[in-house]
Design a protein around this motif. Structure first.
Motif, PDB file in Angstrom:
ATOM      1  N   ILE A  48       0.837  -1.196   0.000  1.00  0.00           N
ATOM      2  CA  ILE A  48       0.000   0.000   0.000  1.00  0.00           C
ATOM      3  C   ILE A  48       0.874   1.249   0.000  1.00  0.00           C
ATOM      4  O   ILE A  48       0.596   2.209  -0.725  1.00  0.00           O
ATOM      5  N   MET A  49       1.939   1.241   0.780  1.00  0.00           N
ATOM      6  CA  MET A  49       2.856   2.391   0.805  1.00  0.00           C
ATOM      7  C   MET A  49       3.517   2.586  -0.551  1.00  0.00           C
ATOM      8  O   MET A  49       3.670   3.716  -1.019  1.00  0.00           O
ATOM      9  N   ALA A  50       3.909   1.493  -1.193  1.00  0.00           N
ATOM     10  CA  ALA A  50       4.531   1.590  -2.514  1.00  0.00           C
ATOM     11  C   ALA A  50       3.542   2.142  -3.522  1.00  0.00           C
ATOM     12  O   ALA A  50       3.891   2.995  -4.352  1.00  0.00           O
ATOM     13  N   GLU A  51       2.292   1.685  -3.459  1.00  0.00           N
ATOM     14  CA  GLU A  51       1.273   2.188  -4.380  1.00  0.00           C
ATOM     15  C   GLU A  51       0.995   3.663  -4.146  1.00  0.00           C
ATOM     16  O   GLU A  51       0.810   4.428  -5.101  1.00  0.00           O
ATOM     17  N   LEU A  52       0.970   4.091  -2.897  1.00  0.00           N
ATOM     18  CA  LEU A  52       0.775   5.508  -2.588  1.00  0.00           C
ATOM     19  C   LEU A  52       1.941   6.348  -3.111  1.00  0.00           C
ATOM     20  O   LEU A  52       1.739   7.451  -3.626  1.00  0.00           O
ATOM     21  N   ALA A  53       3.157   5.835  -2.979  1.00  0.00           N
ATOM     22  CA  ALA A  53       4.326   6.553  -3.476  1.00  0.00           C
ATOM     23  C   ALA A  53       4.275   6.691  -4.992  1.00  0.00           C
ATOM     24  O   ALA A  53       4.544   7.764  -5.545  1.00  0.00           O
ATOM     25  N   VAL A  54       3.893   5.623  -5.680  1.00  0.00           N
ATOM     26  CA  VAL A  54       3.779   5.671  -7.140  1.00  0.00           C
ATOM     27  C   VAL A  54       2.700   6.670  -7.544  1.00  0.00           C
ATOM     28  O   VAL A  54       2.884   7.466  -8.474  1.00  0.00           O
ATOM     29  N   PHE A  55       1.572   6.652  -6.849  1.00  0.00           N
ATOM     30  CA  PHE A  55       0.498   7.594  -7.152  1.00  0.00           C
ATOM     31  C   PHE A  55       0.964   9.033  -6.931  1.00  0.00           C
ATOM     32  O   PHE A  55       0.697   9.915  -7.763  1.00  0.00           O
ATOM     33  N   ALA A  56       1.647   9.296  -5.820  1.00  0.00           N
ATOM     34  CA  ALA A  56       2.111  10.648  -5.515  1.00  0.00           C
ATOM     35  C   ALA A  56       3.119  11.135  -6.558  1.00  0.00           C
ATOM     36  O   ALA A  56       3.038  12.287  -7.018  1.00  0.00           O
ATOM     37  N   ILE A  57       4.053  10.288  -6.935  1.00  0.00           N
ATOM     38  CA  ILE A  57       5.045  10.682  -7.939  1.00  0.00           C
ATOM     39  C   ILE A  57       4.360  10.921  -9.284  1.00  0.00           C
ATOM     40  O   ILE A  57       4.658  11.896  -9.978  1.00  0.00           O
ATOM     41  N   GLY A  58       3.423  10.049  -9.644  1.00  0.00           N
ATOM     42  CA  GLY A  58       2.694  10.231 -10.896  1.00  0.00           C
ATOM     43  C   GLY A  58       1.867  11.504 -10.900  1.00  0.00           C
ATOM     44  O   GLY A  58       1.815  12.229 -11.905  1.00  0.00           O
ATOM     45  N   ALA A  59       1.207  11.801  -9.783  1.00  0.00           N
ATOM     46  CA  ALA A  59       0.406  13.022  -9.684  1.00  0.00           C
ATOM     47  C   ALA A  59       1.295  14.254  -9.777  1.00  0.00           C
ATOM     48  O   ALA A  59       0.953  15.233 -10.471  1.00  0.00           O
ATOM     49  N   LEU A  60       2.438  14.230  -9.115  1.00  0.00           N
ATOM     50  CA  LEU A  60       3.367  15.358  -9.181  1.00  0.00           C
ATOM     51  C   LEU A  60       3.894  15.551 -10.599  1.00  0.00           C
ATOM     52  O   LEU A  60       3.979  16.685 -11.095  1.00  0.00           O
ATOM     53  N   ALA A  61       4.209  14.454 -11.278  1.00  0.00           N
ATOM     54  CA  ALA A  61       4.670  14.547 -12.662  1.00  0.00           C
ATOM     55  C   ALA A  61       3.574  15.115 -13.551  1.00  0.00           C
ATOM     56  O   ALA A  61       3.836  15.940 -14.438  1.00  0.00           O
TER      57      ALA A  61
END
Length: 75
Positions: A6-19
């Motif tokens: 879940i933490m990894a998925e949240l990190a991927v989502f956050a990086i994708g949203a920032l990009a």
């Protein structure tokens, strides 16, 4: 194991949203964000929850194969 996923998925989502936000604002995604995300992914793959550095290298190679031609053509 479930919590780390879940933490990894949240990190991927956050990086994708920032990009996405930076791309929409300036039509660019900064190299600092790209390389930081790549390093974070490689570190995650080295962790006990990851699948190993070979999987990280294969993912990097797949991304390079897909996006490098656009970079090389200046698109």
């Amino acid at each position: 194991p479930g919590g780390s996923m879940i933490m990894a998925e949240l990190a991927v989502f956050a990086i994708g949203a920032l990009a996405c936000v930076t791309d929409l604002r300036s039509s660019r995604i900064p190299n600092r964000l790209t390389f930081t995300a790549m390093a974070a992914g490689a570190l995650y793959q080295l962790s006990p929850a990851g699948d190993g550095i070979v999987v990280a290298a294969l993912g990097f190679a797949a991304g390079l194969l897909v996006f490098f031609p656009f970079f090389a053509l200046g698109a």
